[in-house]
Design a protein around this motif. Structure first.
Motif, PDB file in Angstrom:
ATOM      1  N   ASP A  71      48.637  43.348  49.284  1.00 19.97           N
ATOM      2  CA  ASP A  71      48.302  43.729  50.649  1.00 19.97           C
ATOM      3  C   ASP A  71      47.109  44.673  50.606  1.00 19.97           C
ATOM      4  OD1 ASP A  71      48.119  44.608  53.228  1.00 19.97           O
ATOM      5  OD2 ASP A  71      50.279  44.828  53.515  1.00 19.97           O
ATOM      6  N   GLU A  72      45.899  44.110  50.747  1.00 22.53           N
ATOM      7  CA  GLU A  72      44.679  44.914  50.643  1.00 22.53           C
ATOM      8  C   GLU A  72      44.603  45.954  51.757  1.00 22.53           C
ATOM      9  OE1 GLU A  72      39.822  44.364  50.697  1.00 22.53           O
ATOM     10  OE2 GLU A  72      41.119  42.626  50.351  1.00 22.53           O
ATOM     11  N   ARG A  84      45.602  45.283  39.446  1.00 24.50           N
ATOM     12  CA  ARG A  84      46.035  44.607  38.218  1.00 24.50           C
ATOM     13  C   ARG A  84      47.549  44.538  38.081  1.00 24.50           C
ATOM     14  NH1 ARG A  84      47.512  45.574  33.043  1.00 24.50           N
ATOM     15  NH2 ARG A  84      47.652  47.837  33.368  1.00 24.50           N
ATOM     16  N   VAL A  85      48.237  45.630  38.492  1.00 24.40           N
ATOM     17  CA  VAL A  85      49.666  45.765  38.183  1.00 24.40           C
ATOM     18  C   VAL A  85      50.571  45.325  39.328  1.00 24.40           C
ATOM     19  CG1 VAL A  85      51.471  47.471  37.685  1.00 24.40           C
ATOM     20  CG2 VAL A  85      49.261  47.594  36.506  1.00 24.40           C
ATOM     21  N   TRP A  86      50.222  45.638  40.553  1.00 21.47           N
ATOM     22  CA  TRP A  86      51.146  45.469  41.675  1.00 21.47           C
ATOM     23  C   TRP A  86      51.608  44.035  41.936  1.00 21.47           C
ATOM     24  CZ3 TRP A  86      49.766  49.202  46.321  1.00 21.47           C
ATOM     25  CH2 TRP A  86      49.892  50.517  45.868  1.00 21.47           C
ATOM     26  N   PRO A  87      50.739  43.027  41.806  1.00 16.05           N
ATOM     27  CA  PRO A  87      51.232  41.672  42.106  1.00 16.05           C
ATOM     28  C   PRO A  87      52.468  41.291  41.294  1.00 16.05           C
ATOM     29  CG  PRO A  87      48.844  41.660  41.998  1.00 16.05           C
ATOM     30  CD  PRO A  87      49.277  43.024  41.526  1.00 16.05           C
ATOM     31  N   ALA A  88      52.536  41.724  40.045  1.00 13.25           N
ATOM     32  CA  ALA A  88      53.683  41.385  39.199  1.00 13.25           C
ATOM     33  C   ALA A  88      54.783  42.436  39.271  1.00 13.25           C
ATOM     34  CB  ALA A  88      53.224  41.216  37.747  1.00 13.25           C
ATOM     35  N   ASP A  89      54.428  43.676  39.564  1.00  9.29           N
ATOM     36  CA  ASP A  89      55.414  44.762  39.550  1.00  9.29           C
ATOM     37  C   ASP A  89      55.132  45.745  40.683  1.00  9.29           C
ATOM     38  OD1 ASP A  89      57.443  46.470  38.798  1.00  9.29           O
ATOM     39  OD2 ASP A  89      56.278  47.441  37.192  1.00  9.29           O
ATOM     40  N   PRO A  90      55.399  45.361  41.940  1.00  6.87           N
ATOM     41  CA  PRO A  90      55.086  46.230  43.074  1.00  6.87           C
ATOM     42  C   PRO A  90      55.941  47.499  43.052  1.00  6.87           C
ATOM     43  CG  PRO A  90      56.359  44.334  43.792  1.00  6.87           C
ATOM     44  CD  PRO A  90      56.012  44.089  42.361  1.00  6.87           C
ATOM     45  N   PRO A  91      55.343  48.668  43.306  1.00 10.34           N
ATOM     46  CA  PRO A  91      56.109  49.917  43.275  1.00 10.34           C
ATOM     47  C   PRO A  91      56.933  50.096  44.543  1.00 10.34           C
ATOM     48  CG  PRO A  91      53.854  50.361  43.887  1.00 10.34           C
ATOM     49  CD  PRO A  91      53.918  48.896  43.592  1.00 10.34           C
ATOM     50  N   ARG A  92      58.025  50.867  44.424  1.00 17.36           N
ATOM     51  CA  ARG A  92      58.830  51.177  45.610  1.00 17.36           C
ATOM     52  C   ARG A  92      58.127  52.190  46.508  1.00 17.36           C
ATOM     53  NH1 ARG A  92      64.919  52.302  43.585  1.00 17.36           N
ATOM     54  NH2 ARG A  92      63.801  52.879  41.700  1.00 17.36           N
ATOM     55  N   ASP A  93      57.333  53.076  45.904  1.00 16.03           N
ATOM     56  CA  ASP A  93      56.605  54.094  46.649  1.00 16.03           C
ATOM     57  C   ASP A  93      55.114  53.935  46.320  1.00 16.03           C
ATOM     58  OD1 ASP A  93      55.537  56.295  47.889  1.00 16.03           O
ATOM     59  OD2 ASP A  93      56.527  57.785  46.606  1.00 16.03           O
ATOM     60  N   PRO A  94      54.390  53.054  47.043  1.00 17.59           N
ATOM     61  CA  PRO A  94      52.994  52.789  46.692  1.00 17.59           C
ATOM     62  C   PRO A  94      52.117  54.038  46.675  1.00 17.59           C
ATOM     63  CG  PRO A  94      53.800  51.149  48.240  1.00 17.59           C
ATOM     64  CD  PRO A  94      54.848  52.211  48.160  1.00 17.59           C
ATOM     65  N   LYS A  95      52.280  54.910  47.673  1.00 20.88           N
ATOM     66  CA  LYS A  95      51.442  56.105  47.716  1.00 20.88           C
ATOM     67  C   LYS A  95      51.736  57.023  46.533  1.00 20.88           C
ATOM     68  CE  LYS A  95      50.041  59.915  50.767  1.00 20.88           C
ATOM     69  NZ  LYS A  95      50.243  60.568  52.088  1.00 20.88           N
ATOM     70  N   GLY A  96      53.016  57.216  46.245  1.00 23.73           N
ATOM     71  CA  GLY A  96      53.383  58.056  45.108  1.00 23.73           C
ATOM     72  C   GLY A  96      52.838  57.500  43.803  1.00 23.73           C
ATOM     73  N   TRP A  97      52.887  56.163  43.669  1.00 22.23           N
ATOM     74  CA  TRP A  97      52.357  55.501  42.464  1.00 22.23           C
ATOM     75  C   TRP A  97      50.865  55.779  42.328  1.00 22.23           C
ATOM     76  CZ3 TRP A  97      48.711  52.155  40.803  1.00 22.23           C
ATOM     77  CH2 TRP A  97      48.934  51.445  39.619  1.00 22.23           C
ATOM     78  N   LEU A  98      50.130  55.623  43.430  1.00 26.47           N
ATOM     79  CA  LEU A  98      48.686  55.846  43.384  1.00 26.47           C
ATOM     80  C   LEU A  98      48.356  57.305  43.071  1.00 26.47           C
ATOM     81  CD1 LEU A  98      47.449  53.725  46.438  1.00 26.47           C
ATOM     82  CD2 LEU A  98      46.911  53.316  44.028  1.00 26.47           C
ATOM     83  N   VAL A  99      49.117  58.232  43.653  1.00 22.48           N
ATOM     84  CA  VAL A  99      48.875  59.651  43.388  1.00 22.48           C
ATOM     85  C   VAL A  99      49.090  59.952  41.901  1.00 22.48           C
ATOM     86  CG1 VAL A  99      49.761  61.988  43.776  1.00 22.48           C
ATOM     87  CG2 VAL A  99      49.390  60.455  45.722  1.00 22.48           C
ATOM     88  N   THR A 100      50.183  59.435  41.349  1.00 27.41           N
ATOM     89  CA  THR A 100      50.488  59.688  39.938  1.00 27.41           C
ATOM     90  C   THR A 100      49.400  59.142  39.029  1.00 27.41           C
ATOM     91  OG1 THR A 100      52.871  59.639  40.370  1.00 27.41           O
ATOM     92  CG2 THR A 100      52.159  59.276  38.099  1.00 27.41           C
ATOM     93  N   VAL A 101      49.006  57.895  39.249  1.00 27.41           N
ATOM     94  CA  VAL A 101      47.996  57.275  38.389  1.00 27.41           C
ATOM     95  C   VAL A 101      46.645  57.954  38.561  1.00 27.41           C
ATOM     96  CG1 VAL A 101      46.723  55.134  37.934  1.00 27.41           C
ATOM     97  CG2 VAL A 101      49.192  55.068  38.326  1.00 27.41           C
TER      98      VAL A 101
END
Length: 384
Positions: free
Chosen positions: A2-3, A40-57
């Motif tokens: 989801d762009e 690269r990662v989300w299509p195969a392994d979408p995170p439960r908390d997208p914003k938290g994932w982006l902040v961490t990375v």
């Protein structure tokens, strides 16, 4: 993937990094790295908390970059203070980023580019394609802008008017490349309206919607421009018009009139007319009078001359035009139109041809050239 979701998270993630102590340029680079990783990662392994994932990375990428800095010892203190994993605070830093990207020290073109990158989440390539410049040129422009605003403290309320001007510049670029900048400007203005309660923000959003609603009717199948009076109004987006009018009415009810609300009122009167002949030009002139009072803009006065020509006749329009500077953009095209309406087709044809030579783009040049050719052909036919 989801762009739209991904791009919508960008300002919040960037704001969190800046609030944690990262300078703007380094934080923005880290967020872009995180977006690439998400793709690269989300299509195969979408995170439960997208914003938290982006902040961490993004924070990890920022720390990786700071560790490589020559001032290692000072930077390592920040590494020890890395926040523990967990839910991301619900603080919305979007508004801060808008003000930062529209900082008065930036040129308008740099402010637009930085807004599209930092708030809009577009890539440098997408922005470069939209503005028809090489990617390397746009990368330099964005880098300079980031350096300019790095370290800027926003400890006072930002200038909403500057932010709105930047968004309006984005909207007026329209469409180029694979990015629809008009739609992007609407999205960003909706986002701004969600975090700031200001009638001019609503006025700008209404103006964008009312203009965008006519988009499908503005060009013919061959790409030729179709003037407002000749557009097929059945192709206008009535739902978007209704939304724009509703937003405008709510803003006007607050009795804090501003430039964008007045412009939107003009657009609403055009949108409300079932046919070009039924347009309420008298009321449009009144709104242009308000706009002149608010802005004293020569461009507003030029548009007012057209409206006067429709409301009171072309001679009145030409009289209003005569008081303006003839070097104004589109002055000659307006003079040609008013002379044509007054029946002076020889002067109109000459002025259309002159305006075509100075047209800002190919579509407008072709439109004005066709106008001149049609009038000359009509005059030749009558002489036979």
């Amino acid at each position: 993937m989801d762009e739209a979701l991904l791009r919508g998270l960008v300002p919040g993630v960037l704001g969190i990094l800046v609030r944690r102590g990262a300078d703007f340029a380094a934080a923005e680079d880290a967020v872009q790295d995180a977006l690439v990783e998400a793709v690269r990662v989300w299509p195969a392994d979408p995170p439960r908390d997208p914003k938290g994932w982006l902040v961490t990375v993004a924070w990890r990428r920022f720390l990786d970059a700071t560790r490589a800095d020559t001032a290692r010892r000072r930077r390592e203190d920040r590494v020890e203070e890395e926040p523990a994993p967990g839910p991301v605070p619900a603080v919305d830093d979007t508004l801060r980023l808008y003000f930062l990207c529209a900082h008065p020290s930036l040129t308008p073109s740099s402010a637009v580019a930085l807004t599209l990158r930092a708030v809009g989440g577009l890539t440098t390539r997408q922005i470069a394609e939209a503005y028809l410049v090489p990617e390397a040129t746009m990368a330099q422009r964005i880098s300079r802008a980031k350096r300019t605003v790095s370290g800027v403290r926003l400890d006072r309320p930002g200038d909403v008017a500057t932010v709105l001007r930047v968004l309006y510049l984005v909207f007026n670029e329209g469409y180029s490349g694979d990015v629809d900048l008009a739609a992007e400007a609407i999205r960003l203005t909706r986002q701004l309206a969600a975090v700031i309660d200001h009638p001019e923000v609503a006025g700008l959003l209404a103006l964008m919607l009312l203009h965008h609603a006519r988009r499908a009717a503005r060009t013919a199948p061959d790409g030729a421009l179709v003037p407002l009076a000749e557009q097929d109004r059945s192709r206008w987006d009535t739902g978007m018009i209704a939304a724009g009018v509703g937003i405008l009415q709510a803003a006007l009810a607050r009795d804090r009139l501003g430039e964008f609300q007045a412009q939107a009122a003009v657009a609403a009167l055009h949108a409300d007319a079932p046919t070009a002949e039924e347009t309420d030009w008298v009321q449009i002139v009144e709104w242009y009078d308000e706009l002149t009072r608010l802005t004293d803009s020569p461009v507003v006065r030029l548009n007012r001359a057209v409206a006067v020509g429709e409301a009171d006749g072309p001679r009145a329009g030409l009289a209003a035009l005569a008081a303006l500077d003839g070097s104004l953009p589109r002055y000659t095209a307006v003079a040609a139109y008013l002379h044509e309406r007054a029946g002076d087709t020889a002067t109109a044809a000459r002025l259309y041809a002159e305006a075509a030579r100075g047209a800002p783009n190919l579509a407008e040049r072709d439109h004005l050239t066709r106008r001149a050719a049609r009038l000359n052909a009509d005059r030749s036919e009558r002489r036979r």
